[in-house]
Every structure is written in C-alpha cells, then in structure tokens.
Design a protein around this motif. Structure first.
Motif, PDB file in Angstrom:
ATOM      1  N   UNK A  72       0.830  -1.200   0.000  1.00 21.94           N
ATOM      2  CA  UNK A  72       0.000   0.000   0.000  1.00 21.94           C
ATOM      3  C   UNK A  72       0.870   1.258   0.000  1.00 21.94           C
ATOM      4  N   UNK A  73       1.994   1.212   0.720  1.00 26.21           N
ATOM      5  CA  UNK A  73       2.876   2.384   0.775  1.00 26.21           C
ATOM      6  C   UNK A  73       3.527   2.682  -0.568  1.00 26.21           C
ATOM      7  N   UNK A  74       3.445   1.744  -1.517  1.00 29.16           N
ATOM      8  CA  UNK A  74       4.015   1.950  -2.849  1.00 29.16           C
ATOM      9  C   UNK A  74       3.036   2.612  -3.817  1.00 29.16           C
ATOM     10  N   UNK A  75       1.780   2.799  -3.376  1.00 30.40           N
ATOM     11  CA  UNK A  75       0.796   3.447  -4.231  1.00 30.40           C
ATOM     12  C   UNK A  75       1.220   4.871  -4.552  1.00 30.40           C
ATOM     13  N   UNK A  76       0.911   5.291  -5.772  1.00 27.19           N
ATOM     14  CA  UNK A  76       1.180   6.670  -6.177  1.00 27.19           C
ATOM     15  C   UNK A  76      -0.058   7.550  -6.007  1.00 27.19           C
ATOM     16  N   UNK A  77      -1.123   6.981  -5.508  1.00 26.73           N
ATOM     17  CA  UNK A  77      -2.386   7.679  -5.260  1.00 26.73           C
ATOM     18  C   UNK A  77      -2.134   8.938  -4.425  1.00 26.73           C
ATOM     19  N   UNK A  78      -2.731  10.057  -4.842  1.00 23.88           N
ATOM     20  CA  UNK A  78      -2.432  11.332  -4.191  1.00 23.88           C
ATOM     21  C   UNK A  78      -3.013  11.456  -2.783  1.00 23.88           C
ATOM     22  N   UNK A  79      -3.857  10.520  -2.390  1.00 22.69           N
ATOM     23  CA  UNK A  79      -4.418  10.582  -1.046  1.00 22.69           C
ATOM     24  C   UNK A  79      -3.680   9.725  -0.030  1.00 22.69           C
ATOM     25  N   UNK A  80      -2.593   9.065  -0.473  1.00 24.03           N
ATOM     26  CA  UNK A  80      -1.919   8.086   0.377  1.00 24.03           C
ATOM     27  C   UNK A  80      -1.385   8.696   1.675  1.00 24.03           C
ATOM     28  N   UNK A  81      -0.712   9.815   1.575  1.00 22.76           N
ATOM     29  CA  UNK A  81      -0.107  10.412   2.760  1.00 22.76           C
ATOM     30  C   UNK A  81      -1.154  10.753   3.819  1.00 22.76           C
ATOM     31  N   UNK A  82      -2.257  11.338   3.369  1.00 23.98           N
ATOM     32  CA  UNK A  82      -3.331  11.678   4.304  1.00 23.98           C
ATOM     33  C   UNK A  82      -3.920  10.421   4.930  1.00 23.98           C
TER      34      UNK A  82
END
Length: 449
Positions: free
Chosen positions: A377-387
């Motif tokens: 999951x931490x490898x996702x480039x999705x822009x909401x990942x950090x939040x």
C-alpha cells in the motif's frame, strides 16, 4: 465437444431474463431465486456462472440493491464451489443453511474463472489463459452476455469481491469493465472493488513471511536467515523480469517456511498445516495454495463429492465429460509466468479513475499477510496516500457488543482498509459477524444495520 448456438431464455419471474446468441445451456430454480449457465467466452472456451437472488432484496430506486461478483484465488480455485459452499453462499458443504451468508446484504454471482476452473472448461489445452489480463477479458465477455440484456442487473451496482489470487483478477477486471463501459459495450454500474487477503504484490508478501514468523516465535534465526535469503532472491528475479523463475523460488521458499516452522499453516500462522477450520470443513488439501481444487479423499462430506454429486445433478447442464476441478491444475500451470507479477499499478489506476477500492485482511493470515499488504500500500502513487496513512483507525465490533474488538477500519476518499482480528486467510468464515457488517457497509446495502 460442440455447442448449439441459439437464443436462450433463462429463469422465471423476471429475476434473470437472459437472451443471447451464446450457447444454449442454462437453467434456474422455479421461483427465480437462482440462475446459472455457461457462456462461451471464446470459441470452445466455456465459463460457468451461478447467480443467487437475495431473499432480502429491496426494490428501491433511490437505493439500488447491490450485486456481488465473487472471484476465487488459486489461480484455479472454484468460486462456484469453494466461495459458494465453503465461505459465503446460502448453503454450506453439508447443504445446511449458512447464517452468515452474504446474501443478507446483496445478490451474489459466483463464476468459475479462469476457464478450466471448477465447472468451466476448455476443449483445447491451448485455450487456457496465461495472464491476469486475459482472464479479465474473458470475464468481461461473460458480463456483457449477462448484463447487456438484463435491465434489472443493469440497475444493480456491481461490486467485485476477491480472495487471494482473485485480487489480481479483480483489479484487472475492474479496469476492463471500465473500458467496456466507456466504449458503450457493457451496460453495467461498477460500484467498487474489494480485495480480501489478495495476492497483489507477491514480492512484499514473501519478504514479510520470515520476519513475521520470527516475531511470533514460529521460526528461529536460522529459519529467518534462510527465508530472507530466498525472499531476496525472488525480489531480484522479479526486478530482472524472471517471473517463472520467481514462481519456482516462491515454491522453494514455502518449503523452507514449512521445514523451519514445523509445518505452519499458511492460512493461519497460529495453527499447524491442515488444522485450518475452513480447510477441514471442505476437506481441501495443502495444494489449495495453488488451485483450491484438490480434495482429500477422507470420510465424510467433501467439496469434490458435493460438486460432482448432488450439485451436478441439480444443475443438469454440466457436460458428461466435464468434472468439477478436472482442469484446475492446468489453469495454474498456464499462468506460471504471471503468478508473481504485481498488480499495484492497477490499484492505482482504479483509484485515479474514482473507483471505490476496499482492502480487508485477516490478522493471522500468512500467505497474504497483513504485514505484506501494508507494505505494498505504501508503494501506491495515489495522491491521497499520505493523508490516509496519518489518519486514526475506527474499532469494529460484532453488532452492539462492544466488549470485544473485532477489527479496525480506516478510509480516505475512495480508499478503505479493514483489519479483521482473529481471522486468517478466509475472513468470511473465521469472523462471519464483523465480515457481514463490513460487506453491508462496502456495498451500501439497504439491509445493513
């Protein structure tokens, strides 16, 4: 084996009225609560499906009743068999009613996919699929045949649920479905994709096995070092694009894990191999990790005897020379080059396109360990990942009983994660209460509490 091409009318009372220029092999129950049939997804490649209507179905235009498409793992595992009778269908392997059936929250369609799985079959060994994308293409063909002529289903949002390797099929199917809808080839509403203990990133899972088992005292330092060594070898093979070699190394790593753990159960690291209650109930063997379809010939009811006996008799349309699970080993063998390929990019693409993506994982699963899932999951480039990663978790309970925590939940925008405590690989069976409530929330069922 030849097939007759003609118009077919399926089921009664209007639940599943299917007219298609596909092969004429279909059936259903007199009251319209079930329908099943074959779709020839390619010439001489036949896919079997089984659709159940929920007894709780509510006809409400403002809140459409959902449909779940269940995809089994393996590759080569039978959703019509294992998922249906072993996990979430209306009856268990003893043909007794299941109190925790997901039909409480939605209609359910089980499909034996890829072709060659369960009751699905091919007439030529060259027709087995070799990739996840090819499997998704066949499934999309099946959905076109069923949905494009059925207004009732078109109004029912479809949620693709997957288990184990089925997760790779689910994300590739989700993208294929979106493309078919965009091109006007498929009349369907995609409600979302749910990945249960799914083999999305094989690299992250094999890297998690040794450290996880060492932390819970199931292997020692020697076992950890040998496991890590093989896992790093797999990581390098994947980086070099040596996918078949990585599959062979994965098998070697499983052997090392079993040796140094004294045969830990890959579906529940708290147990020894073969002691999983789900495996025991279906009499499925260790080869389940590869196909879900091998059955131990033991006393008492087992899935193979059930499917090739009373279920076959009920369905009435299974060809005489087709045996449930008879081609499943070939399915796995044909996909050996795709087995270790990751599908993280496909999850990213679904999120980018606004599709609701849910992940749920059993706490004590090993084969698709939560530790590995959290890593990919931490490898996702999705822009909401950090939040998402910085949000707190909401505890989950069974009904109104808040004395025991059954899981945790976190979500942000169109991404959600359920941590299911006390469950291994087969979440719906090992934690049925919280699983059913989870499903109701995912599919926004009018029947959820």
């Amino acid at each position: 084996m030849g097939t007759t091409k003609c118009l077919i009318f399926l089921s009664v009372l209007g639940f599943v009225s299917l007219v298609s220029s596909i092969e004429n092999r279909s059936n259903g129950t007199p009251n319209g609560s079930e329908a099943w049939g074959y779709i020839e997804v390619r010439s001489r490649a036949h896919m079997f499906w089984w659709l159940y209507k929920s007894p709780n179905r509510v006809e409400d235009a403002s809140k459409p009743w959902p449909t779940i498409l269940w995809l089994q793992g393996g590759p080569g595992g039978s959703g019509v068999g294992f998922g249906n009778f072993g996990e979430i269908g209306p009856l268990d392997v003893n043909l007794k009613p299941r109190n925790s059936t997901w039909l409480e929250m939605a209609d359910i369609m089980f499909v034996d996919s890829p072709v060659g799985t369960g009751f699905s079959y091919v007439e030529d060994d060259k027709l087995f699929v070799k990739t996840d994308v090819d499997a998704a293409t066949d499934l999309t063909t099946l959905l076109k045949a069923i949905y494009n002529v059925n207004v009732t289903l078109q109004k029912s949002p479809l949620y693709i649920f997957a288990e184990s390797y089925g997760g790779k099929f689910a994300v590739t199917l989700g993208l294929s479905v979106l493309q078919a809808i965009k091109e006007g080839q498929l009349k369907l509403q995609l409600g979302g994709v749910a990945l249960g203990d799914s083999w999305i990133s094989p690299e992250d899972f094999v890297l998690s096995w040794g450290p996880l088992l060492k932390d819970v005292s199931r292997i020692d330092e020697v076992g950890l070092n040998k496991s890590n060594s093989l896992a790093l070898k797999i990581e390098q093979q994947l980086a070099d694009g040596e996918y078949e070699a990585a599959t062979n190394s994965w098998s070697d790593l499983e052997g090392v894990i079993l040796l140094y753990s004294n045969n830990v159960d890959f579906y529940n690291f708290m147990l020894d191999e073969g002691n999983s209650p789900v495996i025991a109930k279906t009499k499925a063997s260790r080869h389940l990790r590869k196909s879900y379809a091998k059955i131990l010939e033991t006393n008492g009811p087992d899935l193979g005897s059930l499917m090739n006996g009373p279920i076959r008799e009920k369905l009435k349309i299974i060809p005489a020379n087709v045996t449930w699970g008879g081609q499943s080993d070939y399915v796995f063998s044909a996909m050996v080059g795709d087995f270790m390929k990751p599908r993280i990019a496909e999850v990213d693409e679904l999120l980018l396109k606004g599709v609701n993506v849910t992940i749920y994982n059993g706490q004590v699963d090993l084969i698709c360990a939560t530790k590995g899932t959290e890593a990919w999951i931490t490898k996702l480039k999705w822009d909401g990942l950090s939040t998402y990663l910085n949000l707190g978790r909401t505890p989950l309970y069974c009904g109104k009983d808040e004395s025991t925590t059954k899981g945790f939940f976190r979500s942000y925008k169109n991404f959600a994660f359920y941590w299911i405590l006390g469950a291994g690989h087969f979440v719906p069976v090992e934690q049925p209460c919280v699983s059913l409530e989870m499903v109701g929330s995912i599919v926004n069922s009018p029947n959820k509490h």
